[in-house]
Design a protein around this motif. Sequence first.
Motif: not given
Length: 534
Positions: A462-471
Amino acid sequence: MAFAVTACKGGDGQGPSAGTVKGADGALAGGASEGSAGAGGEKGTDKSTEQTTLVYGSGDYTRINPAMDEHGEINILLFNGLTAHDGENQVVPGLAKDWTFDEEACTYTFHLEEGVTWHDGEPFTAEDVRFTIQAIMDPENGSENAPNFEDVERIDVLDDHTIVFKLSAPNVAFLDYMTMPILPEHLLDGEDMQTSAFFHEPVGTGPYKLESWDEGQAIILTKNEAYFKDPAKIDRIIFKIVADDNAKALQMQSGELDLAILTPKDAEGFTDREGYTVYEMQTSDYRGILFNFQNRYWTENKDIIPAVCYGLDRQAILDAVVLGHGTVAYGPLQRNKYDNGDVEHYDYDPERAEQILVDAGCVKESDGFYHRDGEKIGFVLSVGAGDQVRLDMAQAAAQQLKAVGIDCTVEIPAQVDWGGQMAYLIGWGSPFDADDHTYKVFGTDKGANYSGYSNAKVDQYLLEARQSDVEEVRTQAYARFQEELAKDPAFAFICYVDADYVAVSGLQGIREDTVMGHHGVGIFWNVTEWTIQR
């Protein structure tokens, strides 16, 4: 979280049902309210000066506190955020007319609308924004919205109409979270953010302002003539408190209400009825059984949770309770672009459910239930009062679990005990960024994690998904999150439920293609464009 609009934890509290409703002045607050035609024909008043009134069948409110409580349909009428959501649930300007993002410095700069005033006439400024977000972030205030802003490192007010947020790490959903209603510092500075009287007499910047509140009966709003955007077309909106689903249908039929969200069974009675329009609106709103890991039972019996999941005939529940208005559920992101349909669905398999119990050392005894170490396998499933759909789902689920040897019983507690209860018929769901209703619901010790669930891999993904704007990065992270959640369930997902709104045909402007959120909330996003004729 669970029921509609009461300002308890997760918005999951409900009050008593209401009968005849009287406003603060003692006048009947119903379809024939002041200035409207009502059921008895048109009043003999000048149409050019006649006030228009919309009566909405609402759940009960104990307070209106958008900073501390997530839910509340009324919030969007009284308040504004820096941003807003449009009919496609995309972020658009609100109190901020525009903004910039400095990726290297990880800062958002918002330029605010000028000339905006609070309902009491005081000017809105950037200081109000800083005050609101800092109040949410303050752990002493206990806001369930705090995880949305935990990345905010510093807030700088450059002038009355410019504010800068410095983030310690990227948060792709930050603009979505800036839809948070802003509160007036001049009325709340030094006040207790949980108990202040302000939350019973709220003042906002929104298109409607509070006229009166007869608690447990009705909340009456009047049009804000000084609204900084296009003023609303309907003069008054009455939130008539009708906490019981069955009572809403009866009052819709009698003409006491102009708009209400009804159960699918009740809504069907209005489908071909003259004078009414039924809006069957898709939602991201799911239901499931929350296992309370703060209760010792689940620390000792966590290995039987897969048996519970396999013991549920989701399609049968969906068909019987909501007449198929929705879809069976296997995870929290099925109506989001990051849905991973390849995870374990826990399709109905009673034989597998019983085999899991046997493999766990359970023995079926003469009472028809499995036992282990002298204790019967079973749990109490709590449901909030007044929500007939959830109650019917819980009872159906309990019956199915009994059939596989799990003694599940249903109770309706006077008050939800999040820390002590064994299980709860939960609801969540967001049509916005996938971070919403995942990070704070399943993340360890986050503000809306009422199950006490903790999984280090879930936290990581969840943290990885929150912190990246790379689709690609987000897609992979959310896929792994859903895989891990399926392996180690926090909930036994049941189904997604559509929102069946019923309105009088004279009410125009509702966008039926907009995907609704948790509790079916979201229909008021364009309320200023609505009109009503009788």
